[in-house]
Design a protein around this motif. Structure first.
Motif, PDB file in Angstrom:
ATOM      1  N   THR A  69       0.819  -1.203   0.000  1.00  0.00           N
ATOM      2  CA  THR A  69       0.000   0.000   0.000  1.00  0.00           C
ATOM      3  C   THR A  69       0.857   1.259   0.000  1.00  0.00           C
ATOM      4  O   THR A  69       0.331   2.358   0.045  1.00  0.00           O
ATOM      5  CB  THR A  69      -0.925   0.018   1.232  1.00  0.00           C
ATOM      6  OG1 THR A  69      -0.115  -0.104   2.396  1.00  0.00           O
ATOM      7  CG2 THR A  69      -1.940  -1.113   1.182  1.00  0.00           C
ATOM      8  N   THR A  70       2.165   1.105  -0.066  1.00  0.00           N
ATOM      9  CA  THR A  70       3.062   2.255  -0.003  1.00  0.00           C
ATOM     10  C   THR A  70       2.803   3.235  -1.135  1.00  0.00           C
ATOM     11  O   THR A  70       2.763   4.444  -0.906  1.00  0.00           O
ATOM     12  CB  THR A  70       4.532   1.797  -0.032  1.00  0.00           C
ATOM     13  OG1 THR A  70       4.731   0.840   1.000  1.00  0.00           O
ATOM     14  CG2 THR A  70       5.464   2.968   0.181  1.00  0.00           C
ATOM     15  N   LEU A  93      -0.200   5.243  -0.279  1.00  0.00           N
ATOM     16  CA  LEU A  93       0.049   6.161   0.826  1.00  0.00           C
ATOM     17  C   LEU A  93       0.921   7.346   0.423  1.00  0.00           C
ATOM     18  O   LEU A  93       0.833   8.413   1.019  1.00  0.00           O
ATOM     19  CB  LEU A  93       0.684   5.419   2.000  1.00  0.00           C
ATOM     20  CG  LEU A  93      -0.236   4.429   2.706  1.00  0.00           C
ATOM     21  CD1 LEU A  93       0.539   3.634   3.740  1.00  0.00           C
ATOM     22  CD2 LEU A  93      -1.404   5.134   3.346  1.00  0.00           C
ATOM     23  N   LEU A  94       1.754   7.169  -0.573  1.00  0.00           N
ATOM     24  CA  LEU A  94       2.621   8.255  -1.021  1.00  0.00           C
ATOM     25  C   LEU A  94       2.015   9.053  -2.177  1.00  0.00           C
ATOM     26  O   LEU A  94       2.633   9.978  -2.680  1.00  0.00           O
ATOM     27  CB  LEU A  94       3.989   7.702  -1.418  1.00  0.00           C
ATOM     28  CG  LEU A  94       4.798   7.075  -0.286  1.00  0.00           C
ATOM     29  CD1 LEU A  94       6.073   6.457  -0.829  1.00  0.00           C
ATOM     30  CD2 LEU A  94       5.109   8.095   0.794  1.00  0.00           C
ATOM     31  N   SER A  95       0.795   8.708  -2.587  1.00  0.00           N
ATOM     32  CA  SER A  95       0.197   9.331  -3.772  1.00  0.00           C
ATOM     33  C   SER A  95      -0.273  10.760  -3.541  1.00  0.00           C
ATOM     34  O   SER A  95      -0.385  11.534  -4.477  1.00  0.00           O
ATOM     35  CB  SER A  95      -0.961   8.481  -4.291  1.00  0.00           C
ATOM     36  OG  SER A  95      -1.995   8.442  -3.329  1.00  0.00           O
ATOM     37  N   GLY A  96      -0.566  11.134  -2.325  1.00  0.00           N
ATOM     38  CA  GLY A  96      -1.023  12.492  -2.038  1.00  0.00           C
ATOM     39  C   GLY A  96      -0.234  13.091  -0.896  1.00  0.00           C
ATOM     40  O   GLY A  96       0.315  12.373  -0.056  1.00  0.00           O
ATOM     41  N   GLU A  97      -0.184  14.413  -0.858  1.00  0.00           N
ATOM     42  CA  GLU A  97       0.620  15.075   0.172  1.00  0.00           C
ATOM     43  C   GLU A  97       0.103  14.797   1.574  1.00  0.00           C
ATOM     44  O   GLU A  97       0.879  14.563   2.490  1.00  0.00           O
ATOM     45  CB  GLU A  97       0.678  16.584  -0.085  1.00  0.00           C
ATOM     46  CG  GLU A  97       1.613  16.965  -1.211  1.00  0.00           C
ATOM     47  CD  GLU A  97       3.038  16.470  -0.975  1.00  0.00           C
ATOM     48  OE1 GLU A  97       3.583  16.644   0.135  1.00  0.00           O
ATOM     49  OE2 GLU A  97       3.625  15.902  -1.912  1.00  0.00           O
ATOM     50  N   LYS A  99       2.205  12.830   4.432  1.00  0.00           N
ATOM     51  CA  LYS A  99       2.482  13.439   5.734  1.00  0.00           C
ATOM     52  C   LYS A  99       2.033  12.504   6.857  1.00  0.00           C
ATOM     53  O   LYS A  99       2.748  12.304   7.840  1.00  0.00           O
ATOM     54  CB  LYS A  99       1.758  14.779   5.845  1.00  0.00           C
ATOM     55  CG  LYS A  99       1.994  15.492   7.144  1.00  0.00           C
ATOM     56  CD  LYS A  99       1.253  16.811   7.177  1.00  0.00           C
ATOM     57  CE  LYS A  99       1.421  17.484   8.533  1.00  0.00           C
ATOM     58  NZ  LYS A  99       0.636  18.704   8.639  1.00  0.00           N
ATOM     59  N   HIS A 100       0.857  11.925   6.708  1.00  0.00           N
ATOM     60  CA  HIS A 100       0.338  10.995   7.709  1.00  0.00           C
ATOM     61  C   HIS A 100       1.253   9.770   7.850  1.00  0.00           C
ATOM     62  O   HIS A 100       1.530   9.324   8.959  1.00  0.00           O
ATOM     63  CB  HIS A 100      -1.076  10.566   7.328  1.00  0.00           C
ATOM     64  CG  HIS A 100      -1.701   9.630   8.305  1.00  0.00           C
ATOM     65  ND1 HIS A 100      -2.116  10.036   9.557  1.00  0.00           N
ATOM     66  CD2 HIS A 100      -1.972   8.316   8.228  1.00  0.00           C
ATOM     67  CE1 HIS A 100      -2.611   8.998  10.195  1.00  0.00           C
ATOM     68  NE2 HIS A 100      -2.535   7.941   9.412  1.00  0.00           N
ATOM     69  N   LEU A 101       1.718   9.233   6.716  1.00  0.00           N
ATOM     70  CA  LEU A 101       2.621   8.083   6.755  1.00  0.00           C
ATOM     71  C   LEU A 101       3.925   8.435   7.449  1.00  0.00           C
ATOM     72  O   LEU A 101       4.404   7.683   8.297  1.00  0.00           O
ATOM     73  CB  LEU A 101       2.895   7.576   5.331  1.00  0.00           C
ATOM     74  CG  LEU A 101       3.876   6.415   5.200  1.00  0.00           C
ATOM     75  CD1 LEU A 101       3.347   5.190   5.931  1.00  0.00           C
ATOM     76  CD2 LEU A 101       4.121   6.094   3.733  1.00  0.00           C
ATOM     77  N   GLU A 102       4.496   9.591   7.126  1.00  0.00           N
ATOM     78  CA  GLU A 102       5.748  10.010   7.754  1.00  0.00           C
ATOM     79  C   GLU A 102       5.580  10.190   9.257  1.00  0.00           C
ATOM     80  O   GLU A 102       6.447   9.798  10.038  1.00  0.00           O
ATOM     81  CB  GLU A 102       6.258  11.298   7.108  1.00  0.00           C
ATOM     82  CG  GLU A 102       6.770  11.092   5.695  1.00  0.00           C
ATOM     83  CD  GLU A 102       7.073  12.391   4.964  1.00  0.00           C
ATOM     84  OE1 GLU A 102       6.677  13.473   5.446  1.00  0.00           O
ATOM     85  OE2 GLU A 102       7.698  12.306   3.896  1.00  0.00           O
ATOM     86  N   GLU A 103       4.441  10.758   9.697  1.00  0.00           N
ATOM     87  CA  GLU A 103       4.192  10.928  11.127  1.00  0.00           C
ATOM     88  C   GLU A 103       4.046   9.569  11.809  1.00  0.00           C
ATOM     89  O   GLU A 103       4.537   9.366  12.921  1.00  0.00           O
ATOM     90  CB  GLU A 103       2.938  11.768  11.347  1.00  0.00           C
ATOM     91  CG  GLU A 103       3.130  13.229  11.009  1.00  0.00           C
ATOM     92  CD  GLU A 103       1.843  14.031  11.090  1.00  0.00           C
ATOM     93  OE1 GLU A 103       0.797  13.465  11.485  1.00  0.00           O
ATOM     94  OE2 GLU A 103       1.881  15.223  10.749  1.00  0.00           O
ATOM     95  N   SER A 104       3.392   8.644  11.154  1.00  0.00           N
ATOM     96  CA  SER A 104       3.221   7.301  11.718  1.00  0.00           C
ATOM     97  C   SER A 104       4.554   6.590  11.865  1.00  0.00           C
ATOM     98  O   SER A 104       4.788   5.891  12.858  1.00  0.00           O
ATOM     99  CB  SER A 104       2.285   6.469  10.839  1.00  0.00           C
ATOM    100  OG  SER A 104       1.010   7.020  10.829  1.00  0.00           O
TER     101      SER A 104
END
Length: 73
Positions: free
Chosen positions: A39-40, A43-47, A51-56
């Motif tokens: 799902t990466t 998850l990286l398709s929108g800003e 941002k949510h993925l990086e925070e997680s």
């Protein structure tokens, strides 16, 4: 606009869902994945998702375990 990702369990459910979407004149795209955990890209398709993925990822090491018996104390 909101996008949804639906994991279809079988061909019958897929056909029912497609017929329902067609009846409402919704646009949809079929994407077949071979790796259910991949799902990466999504998850990286929108800003905001990125941002949510990086925070997680940053919070991944900040987990506190609580014994089940102490959960309601």
């Amino acid at each position: 606009m909101t996008s949804l990702i639906v994991k279809v369990h079988n061909e019958h459910d897929k056909n029912v869902l497609i017929n329902f979407l067609n009846s409402l004149n919704y646009e949809y795209y079929e994407h077949l994945t071979t790796d259910k955990s991949d799902t990466t890209g999504y998850l990286l398709s929108g800003e905001s998702m990125k941002k949510h993925l990086e925070e997680s990822i940053k919070e991944a090491g900040k987990v506190k375990s609580v014994p089940l018996n102490d959960l309601w104390k």
